[in-house]
Design a protein around this motif. Structure first.
Motif, short mmCIF file in Angstrom:
data_model
loop_
_atom_site.label_atom_id
_atom_site.label_comp_id
_atom_site.label_asym_id
_atom_site.label_seq_id
_atom_site.Cartn_x
_atom_site.Cartn_y
_atom_site.Cartn_z
N GLU A 48 0.84 -1.18 0.07
CA GLU A 48 0.17 0.09 -0.04
C GLU A 48 0.76 1.11 -0.05
N LYS A 49 1.90 1.22 0.72
CA LYS A 49 2.87 2.43 0.89
C LYS A 49 3.54 2.64 -0.53
N ALA A 50 4.05 1.39 -1.38
CA ALA A 50 4.74 1.67 -2.55
C ALA A 50 3.51 2.23 -3.44
N GLN A 51 2.39 1.86 -3.59
CA GLN A 51 1.36 2.18 -4.36
C GLN A 51 1.35 3.57 -4.15
N GLY A 52 1.21 4.06 -2.90
CA GLY A 52 0.87 5.36 -2.33
C GLY A 52 2.01 6.26 -3.22
N ALA A 53 3.28 5.87 -3.19
CA ALA A 53 4.38 6.62 -3.26
C ALA A 53 4.39 6.64 -5.03
N ALA A 54 4.07 5.56 -5.62
CA ALA A 54 3.87 5.76 -7.13
C ALA A 54 2.93 6.51 -7.61
N ASP A 55 1.75 6.65 -6.80
CA ASP A 55 0.64 7.58 -7.01
C ASP A 55 1.42 9.21 -7.13
N ALA A 56 1.88 9.21 -5.95
CA ALA A 56 2.23 10.67 -5.56
C ALA A 56 3.39 11.21 -6.59
N ALA A 57 4.33 10.00 -7.02
CA ALA A 57 5.14 10.44 -8.03
C ALA A 57 4.53 10.59 -9.51
N LYS A 58 3.61 9.97 -9.69
CA LYS A 58 2.73 10.18 -10.98
C LYS A 58 2.01 11.68 -11.07
N ASN A 59 1.67 11.92 -9.81
CA ASN A 59 0.96 13.31 -9.64
C ASN A 59 1.99 14.21 -9.76
N ALA A 60 3.30 14.30 -9.01
CA ALA A 60 4.35 15.28 -9.20
C ALA A 60 4.69 15.41 -10.55
N VAL A 61 4.55 14.51 -11.51
CA VAL A 61 5.35 14.70 -12.79
C VAL A 61 3.95 15.02 -13.79
N GLY A 62 2.74 14.90 -13.11
CA GLY A 62 1.47 15.17 -13.92
C GLY A 62 1.08 13.93 -14.83
N LEU A 63 1.35 12.78 -14.42
CA LEU A 63 0.99 11.53 -15.41
C LEU A 63 -0.36 10.92 -14.89
N ASN A 64 -0.82 11.59 -13.63
CA ASN A 64 -1.87 10.63 -13.10
C ASN A 64 -3.17 11.67 -13.55
#
Length: 65
Positions: A48-64
């Motif tokens: 769950e933490k890894a998924q959250g980190a991946a989502d945060a990274a996507k948000n940061a670069v505008g991919l989400n």
């Protein structure tokens, strides 16, 4: 009569040892199951933490979007 008494006592001791052995096996099995459950729970939290980190990274670069 003595040999019968000795045999009876030996049988009792064997039965008690088997019962204690069975109780120890139960305790070991319970401990193993508890450890397995703890590992699965920890693994789920990491996932769950890894998924959250991946989502945060996507948000940061505008991919989400």
């Amino acid at each position: 009569m003595d040999s019968q008494n000795t045999g009876f006592q030996a049988g009792q001791a064997k039965g008690q040892a088997q019962e204690k052995g069975g109780q120890m096996i139960d305790k070991v099995n319970n401990a193993a199951q508890s450890a397995k459950d703890s590992c699965q729970e920890a693994g789920q939290q990491i996932k769950e933490k890894a998924q959250g980190a991946a989502d945060a990274a996507k948000n940061a670069v505008g991919l989400n979007k």
